[in-house]
Design an enzyme around this catalytic site. Structure first.
Site, short mmCIF file in Angstrom:
data_model
loop_
_atom_site.label_atom_id
_atom_site.label_comp_id
_atom_site.label_asym_id
_atom_site.label_seq_id
_atom_site.Cartn_x
_atom_site.Cartn_y
_atom_site.Cartn_z
N HIS A 30 -2.52 -22.00 3.93
CA HIS A 30 -1.63 -22.14 2.78
C HIS A 30 -1.97 -23.43 2.03
O HIS A 30 -2.41 -24.42 2.63
CB HIS A 30 -0.17 -22.16 3.24
CG HIS A 30 0.80 -21.95 2.12
ND1 HIS A 30 1.36 -22.99 1.41
CD2 HIS A 30 1.30 -20.81 1.59
CE1 HIS A 30 2.16 -22.50 0.48
NE2 HIS A 30 2.16 -21.18 0.57
N LYS A 71 -10.43 -19.23 -11.60
CA LYS A 71 -10.97 -19.14 -12.96
C LYS A 71 -10.07 -19.92 -13.91
O LYS A 71 -8.96 -19.48 -14.21
CB LYS A 71 -11.06 -17.69 -13.42
CG LYS A 71 -11.95 -16.81 -12.54
CD LYS A 71 -11.87 -15.35 -12.97
CE LYS A 71 -12.71 -14.45 -12.09
NZ LYS A 71 -12.59 -13.02 -12.47
N ALA A 103 -7.94 -7.64 -8.03
CA ALA A 103 -7.75 -7.64 -6.58
C ALA A 103 -7.15 -6.33 -6.09
O ALA A 103 -7.53 -5.82 -5.02
CB ALA A 103 -6.85 -8.81 -6.19
N LYS A 154 -12.30 -16.41 -20.55
CA LYS A 154 -11.84 -15.03 -20.75
C LYS A 154 -10.33 -14.94 -20.58
O LYS A 154 -9.69 -14.01 -21.10
CB LYS A 154 -12.58 -14.08 -19.80
CG LYS A 154 -12.38 -14.37 -18.31
CD LYS A 154 -11.16 -13.70 -17.73
CE LYS A 154 -10.92 -14.15 -16.31
NZ LYS A 154 -9.75 -13.50 -15.70
N ARG A 218 -2.78 -10.14 -16.13
CA ARG A 218 -1.59 -10.93 -16.45
C ARG A 218 -1.73 -11.59 -17.82
O ARG A 218 -0.74 -11.73 -18.55
CB ARG A 218 -1.35 -11.98 -15.37
CG ARG A 218 -0.92 -11.40 -14.04
CD ARG A 218 -0.45 -12.49 -13.09
NE ARG A 218 -1.52 -13.40 -12.71
CZ ARG A 218 -2.31 -13.25 -11.66
NH1 ARG A 218 -2.17 -12.19 -10.88
NH2 ARG A 218 -3.24 -14.14 -11.37
N ASN A 219 -2.94 -12.01 -18.18
CA ASN A 219 -3.15 -12.62 -19.50
C ASN A 219 -2.89 -11.59 -20.61
O ASN A 219 -2.24 -11.90 -21.61
CB ASN A 219 -4.58 -13.16 -19.60
CG ASN A 219 -4.81 -14.31 -18.66
OD1 ASN A 219 -4.30 -15.40 -18.85
ND2 ASN A 219 -5.60 -14.08 -17.61
N VAL A 242 1.09 -16.79 -11.83
CA VAL A 242 0.35 -17.73 -12.68
C VAL A 242 -0.46 -16.97 -13.73
O VAL A 242 -1.14 -15.99 -13.41
CB VAL A 242 -0.58 -18.61 -11.82
CG1 VAL A 242 -1.46 -19.48 -12.72
CG2 VAL A 242 0.23 -19.46 -10.86
#
Length: 296
Positions: A30, A71, A103, A154, A218-219, A242
């Site tokens: 972790h 990234k 993923a 990106k 997510r972006n 995130v």
């Protein structure tokens, strides 16, 4: 080989699954650790870029090569992940793994390809052999700068892709936007020392297409939410994790290393995220830019 994966998110778990399938011994640590739980032969960093420095400062540098799976660019320094590692832990063998890799699909066993880059041919080959198999093809490169910059930028352009889709501008506009994003990514990457062919590869064009066109990104989802009227705070909450494009946009905006390189898309994304610029005004400003030869 025993591999420590620092970070237990989806991408870390996907990388661990590939390593286990290839007969290696992955284990997870972790990001709040204070000491290493056991000895290992290779360290993979799978934590958000903005947490890398504080995590590395808490533990002693292990005497093993380090592979970045992240990234993004650090706010304040503009550093790539391998630059953060070198800054905190000193010189050591470094590599970065980057490409169009969701993923969730990798964990389902679907085919994918990626690229590992290192200034050390020996390390690049070693990491390639660790991860490569029939469903996860790994190519190698010596362009560490280009591979990391493509993977970072990106994220910004993924937000732009979501905005384009959310505004229902059509497929023509989407294709045109991504083409200009690739040109911009290449200009910025070349300024930092990347090679042009890298940005036409998996860590550049490949990851751009994936991130800026798919709702799995997510972006992309953040851009879509913003275009549909959500605030940045609301869009980040809906993303549920995130969104690297947000801090990367801030890092690119403040990074003096990019100098006078033209980056209109990144500039508009920054203004939307941090200066409250109205999305349609950003679109008009992009459309009203002076006509120029395509290479500029």
């Amino acid at each position: 080989m025993k591999v420590c994966l620092l970070g237990e998110g989806r991408w870390g778990r996907a990388a661990g699954a590939i390593l286990a399938e290839n007969g290696h011994e992955p284990f997870f640590a972790h990001h709040t650790l204070a000491t290493w739980p056991q000895a290992f032969d290779l360290l993979c960093l799978a934590i958000p870029v903005q947490h890398v420095r504080q995590t590395l400062l808490r533990v002693a540098a292990p005497p093993v090569p380090v592979v970045s799976l992240g990234k993004g660019l650090e706010i304040g320094t503009g550093f790539r992940v391998t630059e953060i590692v070198r800054d905190v832990w000193g010189s050591r063998p470094l590599a970065a793994l980057s490409g169009p890799n969701f993923a969730a699909e990798i964990l389902r066993g679907l085919p994918a390809a990626t690229v590992v880059a290192s200034e050390s041919e020996e390390l690049a080959t070693r990491v390639q052999q660790l991860f490569h198999n029939r469903r996860f093809r790994v190519y190698r490169s010596s362009d560490l700068v280009g591979v990391e910059i493509g993977g970072a930028l990106k994220n910004i352009y993924g937000i732009a892709g979501g905005l384009c889709t959310g505004l229902a501008l059509g497929e023509n506009a989407s294709a045109s936007l991504l083409t200009r994003c690739l040109a911009e990514m290449t200009r910025l990457g070349l300024r930092l020392g990347g090679r042009p062919e890298t940005f036409a590869g998996l860590s550049g064009l490949g990851d751009l297409i994936l991130t800026a066109r798919s709702p799995q990104s997510r972006n992309f989802r953040l851009g879509l939410s913003l275009a549909q009227g959500a605030s940045l705070k609301e869009a980040l909450a809906m993303a549920g994790s995130v969104v690297e494009g947000v801090p990367t946009a801030a890092s690119v905006h403040e990074n003096p290393l990019f100098g006078d390189v033209k980056k209109p898309v990144a500039d508009e994304i920054y203004q939307i995220l941090f200066e409250g610029k109205e999305i349609r005004h950003s679109l008009l400003d992009l459309l009203e830019r002076e006509a120029a030869p395509e290479g500029r």
